[in-house]
Design a protein around this motif. Structure first.
Motif, PDB file in Angstrom:
ATOM      1  N   ALA A  29       0.853  -1.192   0.000  1.00 25.99           N
ATOM      2  CA  ALA A  29       0.000   0.000   0.000  1.00 25.99           C
ATOM      3  C   ALA A  29       0.886   1.239   0.000  1.00 25.99           C
ATOM      4  N   ALA A  61       7.136   8.831  -3.861  1.00 23.05           N
ATOM      5  CA  ALA A  61       7.518   9.307  -2.523  1.00 23.05           C
ATOM      6  C   ALA A  61       7.831   8.130  -1.608  1.00 23.05           C
ATOM      7  N   ALA A  79      11.265   7.319   0.328  1.00 16.62           N
ATOM      8  CA  ALA A  79      11.272   7.116   1.778  1.00 16.62           C
ATOM      9  C   ALA A  79      11.992   5.809   2.131  1.00 16.62           C
ATOM     10  N   VAL A  80      11.735   4.761   1.349  1.00 17.24           N
ATOM     11  CA  VAL A  80      12.424   3.493   1.605  1.00 17.24           C
ATOM     12  C   VAL A  80      13.928   3.679   1.419  1.00 17.24           C
ATOM     13  N   ASP A  83      15.677   6.473   1.687  1.00 15.18           N
ATOM     14  CA  ASP A  83      16.201   7.294   2.788  1.00 15.18           C
ATOM     15  C   ASP A  83      16.313   6.482   4.068  1.00 15.18           C
ATOM     16  N   ALA A  84      15.290   5.699   4.363  1.00 15.75           N
ATOM     17  CA  ALA A  84      15.261   4.969   5.635  1.00 15.75           C
ATOM     18  C   ALA A  84      16.366   3.912   5.701  1.00 15.75           C
ATOM     19  N   GLY A  89      19.313   4.308   4.298  1.00 18.57           N
ATOM     20  CA  GLY A  89      20.557   4.985   3.930  1.00 18.57           C
ATOM     21  C   GLY A  89      21.779   4.461   4.659  1.00 18.57           C
ATOM     22  N   ARG A  90      21.600   4.135   5.922  1.00 12.95           N
ATOM     23  CA  ARG A  90      22.714   3.628   6.721  1.00 12.95           C
ATOM     24  C   ARG A  90      23.378   2.421   6.071  1.00 12.95           C
ATOM     25  N   VAL A 101      15.817  -2.950  10.179  1.00 13.61           N
ATOM     26  CA  VAL A 101      15.301  -1.786   9.450  1.00 13.61           C
ATOM     27  C   VAL A 101      14.507  -2.240   8.230  1.00 13.61           C
ATOM     28  N   LEU A 155      11.139  -3.522   9.256  1.00 14.87           N
ATOM     29  CA  LEU A 155      10.276  -2.407   9.665  1.00 14.87           C
ATOM     30  C   LEU A 155       9.707  -1.689   8.452  1.00 14.87           C
ATOM     31  N   VAL A 156      10.573  -1.414   7.489  1.00 17.34           N
ATOM     32  CA  VAL A 156      10.174  -0.653   6.312  1.00 17.34           C
ATOM     33  C   VAL A 156       9.196  -1.454   5.446  1.00 17.34           C
ATOM     34  N   ARG A 169       7.280  -3.838   6.421  1.00 19.53           N
ATOM     35  CA  ARG A 169       6.019  -3.920   7.155  1.00 19.53           C
ATOM     36  C   ARG A 169       5.220  -2.631   6.981  1.00 19.53           C
ATOM     37  N   GLY A 170       5.918  -1.511   6.959  1.00 15.10           N
ATOM     38  CA  GLY A 170       5.244  -0.231   6.807  1.00 15.10           C
ATOM     39  C   GLY A 170       4.589  -0.053   5.451  1.00 15.10           C
ATOM     40  N   ARG A 185       3.286  -2.776   3.739  1.00 12.86           N
ATOM     41  CA  ARG A 185       2.325  -3.872   3.493  1.00 12.86           C
ATOM     42  C   ARG A 185       0.905  -3.360   3.460  1.00 12.86           C
ATOM     43  N   ALA A 186       0.110  -3.992   2.625  1.00 15.34           N
ATOM     44  CA  ALA A 186      -1.290  -3.572   2.467  1.00 15.34           C
ATOM     45  C   ALA A 186      -2.079  -3.896   3.732  1.00 15.34           C
ATOM     46  N   ALA A 246      15.985   0.212  15.344  1.00 14.89           N
ATOM     47  CA  ALA A 246      15.646   0.252  13.923  1.00 14.89           C
ATOM     48  C   ALA A 246      15.001   1.591  13.564  1.00 14.89           C
ATOM     49  N   ALA A 264      16.592   4.120  10.949  1.00 12.50           N
ATOM     50  CA  ALA A 264      15.834   4.460   9.739  1.00 12.50           C
ATOM     51  C   ALA A 264      15.660   5.967   9.592  1.00 12.50           C
ATOM     52  N   ARG A 297      18.939   9.963   8.696  1.00 11.34           N
ATOM     53  CA  ARG A 297      19.097  11.103   7.795  1.00 11.34           C
ATOM     54  C   ARG A 297      18.642  12.410   8.430  1.00 11.34           C
ATOM     55  N   TYR A 336      24.550  14.472   7.998  1.00 12.09           N
ATOM     56  CA  TYR A 336      23.614  14.945   6.981  1.00 12.09           C
ATOM     57  C   TYR A 336      23.231  16.408   7.166  1.00 12.09           C
ATOM     58  N   VAL A 347       9.332   9.443   5.663  1.00 12.42           N
ATOM     59  CA  VAL A 347      10.039   8.371   6.375  1.00 12.42           C
ATOM     60  C   VAL A 347       9.357   8.087   7.707  1.00 12.42           C
ATOM     61  N   LEU A 405       6.201   6.152   7.221  1.00  8.43           N
ATOM     62  CA  LEU A 405       6.513   4.766   6.855  1.00  8.43           C
ATOM     63  C   LEU A 405       6.898   3.945   8.081  1.00  8.43           C
ATOM     64  N   ARG A 432       3.995   3.463  10.542  1.00  6.41           N
ATOM     65  CA  ARG A 432       3.072   2.470   9.970  1.00  6.41           C
ATOM     66  C   ARG A 432       3.640   1.059  10.151  1.00  6.41           C
ATOM     67  N   GLY A 433       4.975   0.966  10.030  1.00  5.06           N
ATOM     68  CA  GLY A 433       5.609  -0.337  10.186  1.00  5.06           C
ATOM     69  C   GLY A 433       5.526  -0.891  11.603  1.00  5.06           C
TER      70      GLY A 433
END
Lengths: 197, 197
Positions: free
Chosen positions: A148, A154, A158-159, A161-162, A164-165, A187, A190-191, A193-194, A196-197, B158, B162, B165, B171, B187, B190, B193-194
């Motif tokens: 979703a 965007a 976001a994925v 950026d999140a 990035g590490r 991470v 988490l991402v 999962r964030g 997922r629909a 996490a 995430a 940044r 940064y 971010v 996201l 939501r996760g």
DNA sequence: CCGATGACAGATTTCAATATCTGTCAGTCC
DNA sequence: GGACTGACAGATATTGAAATCTGTCATCGG
């Protein structure tokens, strides 16, 4: 390194030699004169094919980055894999690729870091390609109903950026930590999962 | 800056003066001799209270970071706010705090960056405090059923990674970008939501 | 005594002189 | 005639000598 004077001087040959020279001396020590010497020509001849040292550096890095993008593209384009799994596989491949580049090819990796610091368009284009691939995976997932996202580009950004590490060269030193893989997995989980629909 | 020779020399007074000196000269230019001169004493006297320049730098940074942690703690401890909203508020407060520190107090912010590069224990402790606060918010959410996390400390880490940044000083230059707030919100959304149950 | 001092050794930084490099271009050579 | 050269000007990097700084400690003054 004996000069091979007979072959014609082409951009391709210059790029190959520049890559070798960068690999041997690193971005701070390598000079255009070094490249010319390795090619057995005067440095003026190099400038006939590339307008500046920066352009040469960028062209080499572009090629080098392109090889990774190609491999990631294969994952992104793989048919019939559910988007969430594909997303995880892609992120892991990106992390592995960067980590191995940093470890196995430190001088070219450092060159990449120099371009990043210079805000070179090459790096920007590279990052946009990666985000675009992410966008395609997420778009697929949204179409299939497994993910979703209100705004797919965007969400892709976001994925990126999140995580990035695990791909930003600024963090390369931490990629040797024994806990880094666990952190990556946390991470990523988490991402995903964030999304997922 | 007239030396006030009569007051007794205390660690507290040294810290205050060191903060001023760091703010004026920055971490690369400020010297222990400068601090001593501003205090109207010899530099040997400063070493009676702090064992090294590094210790002095760390003590000043610790105080400076502590002020932010205090404000964040208030948010984390606020009663009766749902965990997801609290989490978002906390992350936004962290971003705002770092951004303002970088903008309003550039020299002390640079000092913080120096400690980060040195792997100083002070910075590590600061980061652990922050992650611990995150852990408390997430733990609350899990208890109340609004958030889900198998391993709360790992989830807190996490979330911190995430959103790096938006709080990692590496940064700081990008925090002036006009799109940074939108990126932060994407971010954060996201990540929250996760974690949702 | 006890906090403070300032001279000191070794480490680090600064600075200016020197050398090297980047990018240009008039001229050479095939 | 077009690819290549090499001398050149200005920019950048290197070097080594001088200055400054950090951290110690024997000594001073209250």
């Amino acid at each position: 390194m004996p000069p091979a004077a007979t072959e014609p001087l082409t951009p391709e040959r210059i790029l190959e030699t520049t890559e070798e020279v960068l690999r041997r001396y690193g971005p701070t020590k390598a000079t255009v004169v070094d490249v010319a010497r390795a090619l057995g020509v005067s440095h003026g001849s190099v400038y006939r094919h590339f307008p500046s040292k920066a352009a040469l550096r960028e062209a080499v890095t572009d090629r080098w980055l392109g090889r990774t993008v190609g491999r990631l593209e294969e994952i992104a384009a793989a048919p019939a894999q559910p988007a969430p799994a594909k997303l995880e596989a892609w992120l892991e491949a990106l992390f592995e690729a960067k980590r191995h580049k940093a470890g196995d090819d430190p001088e070219l990796f450092a060159t990449y870091g120099v371009l990043l610091a210079e805000n070179s368009g090459v790096v920007e284009a590279h990052l946009e390609q990666l985000v675009a691939q992410l966008g395609r995976i997420i778009g697929e997932g949204v179409a299939a109903g497994s993910l979703a996202a209100a705004d797919v580009p965007a969400a892709a950004r976001a994925v990126f950026d999140a995580t990035g590490r695990f791909h930003d060269p600024q963090y390369a030193a931490e990629w040797r930590s024994p806990t880094i893989v666990a952190e990556f997995e946390a991470v990523t989980a988490l991402v995903v999962r964030g999304l997922r629909a």
